[in-house]
Design an enzyme around this catalytic site. Structure first.
Site, PDB file in Angstrom:
ATOM      1  N   HIS A   1     -16.257 -23.757  50.767  1.00  0.00           N
ATOM      2  CA  HIS A   1     -16.836 -23.666  52.307  1.00  0.00           C
ATOM      3  C   HIS A   1     -18.330 -24.056  52.496  1.00  0.00           C
ATOM      4  CE1 HIS A   1     -13.114 -21.173  53.917  1.00  0.00           C
ATOM      5  NE2 HIS A   1     -12.800 -22.159  53.127  1.00  0.00           N
TER       6      HIS A   1
ATOM      7  N   GLU B   1      -4.172 -23.321  57.593  1.00  0.00           N
ATOM      8  CA  GLU B   1      -4.323 -22.623  56.419  1.00  0.00           C
ATOM      9  C   GLU B   1      -5.513 -21.634  56.394  1.00  0.00           C
ATOM     10  OE1 GLU B   1      -5.330 -21.276  52.261  1.00  0.00           O
ATOM     11  OE2 GLU B   1      -6.576 -22.360  53.677  1.00  0.00           O
TER      12      GLU B   1
ATOM     13  N   ASP C   1     -11.885 -28.815  50.096  1.00  0.00           N
ATOM     14  CA  ASP C   1     -10.929 -27.623  50.359  1.00  0.00           C
ATOM     15  C   ASP C   1     -10.413 -28.069  51.630  1.00  0.00           C
ATOM     16  OD1 ASP C   1      -9.458 -25.094  50.698  1.00  0.00           O
ATOM     17  OD2 ASP C   1     -11.306 -24.196  51.188  1.00  0.00           O
TER      18      ASP C   1
ATOM     19  N   ASP D   1      -4.546 -25.997  45.626  1.00  0.00           N
ATOM     20  CA  ASP D   1      -5.813 -25.541  46.246  1.00  0.00           C
ATOM     21  C   ASP D   1      -7.032 -25.344  45.671  1.00  0.00           C
ATOM     22  OD1 ASP D   1      -7.329 -24.646  48.608  1.00  0.00           O
ATOM     23  OD2 ASP D   1      -5.787 -23.584  49.593  1.00  0.00           O
TER      24      ASP D   1
END
Length: 329
Positions: free
Chosen positions: A302, A193, A163, A216
């Site tokens: 994440h 972003e 990501d 994305d």
């Protein structure tokens, strides 16, 4: 594609320090573009002149990754940090980190028990005092988890910062594959972003696109402990319908579905209940644009082990290329 992903994930590119990745992407694409420039924010804008210059298409993939910023150093040389972007303290604890200057350390927790939060994390670089630590690290310095890329079964890979290095790789490979786009096309590798889609906002106001596509990642419903969601790894490109920041243009959704069917590209329809992408800011620029998003199904977003399927990546690149070459309408 794999080698491009490997090269891009190896770069240091915490939000605010995207210049290192921008240098790599610029070197990759400069010979394939009519022009390449960077704006005041640091966005890398790669322009390819199209057959029809009365319309403009903007493609956005963000270069920044989540990370940490140094807030203080105690007398024993332990470094306190705050988050840059959406950090999960559990995912990040007991990992190796690298600062912008190359200094490495480990993230440990100061919490004895209970729910772990970012404020409980400290970095140990091996220093024995504050004075010694300050010789290597300063207040405001940034760091991130060290690069990694692991091949798994079934053409799947795991790495930190997929990501959105994966989006950057898809955009770059597509850019190289296309000689002349349908419209004047701006491949924008955006900054910041992860802290509010800031780079794509200024770039979109500068370009004023008629059409815009973000590339994305999106969550999946087939990982451990996942919320119910139709997106699955290995089932193709995800065509976004909605997330918490945008309702995509029906024109763009229909164009993506049509292109996928025409080219026999596997696809899924995405409704993401939380999260957002650069689609949001591009849709709202100036008088607005027809905005859509091609998402890469990704597990464990994440975290240091974000996981994707190379077959999905291939589908996303083919779908993007088809839209750029043949146009939206």
């Amino acid at each position: 594609m794999y080698e491009t992903i490997k090269k891009y994930t190896s770069a240091f590119s915490v939000t605010g320090r995207e210049k290192y990745l921008a240098d790599i992407i610029e070197a990759d694409l400069s010979s394939y573009a009519n022009s390449v420039n960077r704006d005041a924010m640091g966005n890398l804008i790669v322009f390819k002149k199209g057959k029809d210059s009365t319309k403009k298409l903007m493609i956005a993939a963000h270069m920044d990754e989540i990370g940490f910023i140094v807030t203080s150093i105690d007398d024993n040389g332990f470094i306190k940090v705050s988050n840059v972007g959406g950090i999960n303290a559990v995912y990040s604890s007991f990992q190796i980190v690298r600062f912008e200057n190359g200094v490495k350390g480990i993230i440990v927790s100061s919490a004895a028990s209970g729910e772990l939060k970012v404020k409980d994390l400290v970095i140990d670089i091996g220093a024995t005092s504050k004075k010694e630590a300050l010789k290597k690290v300063s207040i405001g310095d940034l760091c991130s988890i060290v690069p990694s890329l692991t091949r798994l079964m079934n053409k799947r890979i795991a790495a930190k910062a997929l990501d959105d290095r994966i989006g950057c790789a898809i955009a770059a490979v597509s850019c190289k594959a296309i000689e002349t786009p349908a419209y004047d096309t701006y491949y924008v590798f955006t900054v910041q972003e992860e802290v509010g889609c800031r780079g794509s906002s200024t770039a979109a106001f500068s370009i004023m696109p008629d059409y815009s596509i973000a590339i994305d990642v999106t969550a999946t419903g087939d990982s451990v402990g996942a919320k119910a969601m139709e997106i699955k790894l290995g089932k193709g490109a995800a065509i976004k319908i909605k997330d918490s920041s945008v309702i995509c243009s029906q024109l763009m959704v229909d164009a993506m579905i049509s292109a996928a069917k025409k080219k026999n590209i596997p696809y899924q329809l995405e409704v993401l209940e939380a999260g957002g992408t650069d689609t949001h800011s591009m849709q709202l620029a100036g008088g607005g644009s027809h905005a859509g998003c091609i998402s890469v199904p990704t597990r464990y977003i994440h975290s240091p082990v974000e996981t994707v399927d190379l077959k999905d990546i291939d589908a996303c690149e083919k779908l993007l290329t088809a839209l750029v070459v043949e146009g939206i309408e």
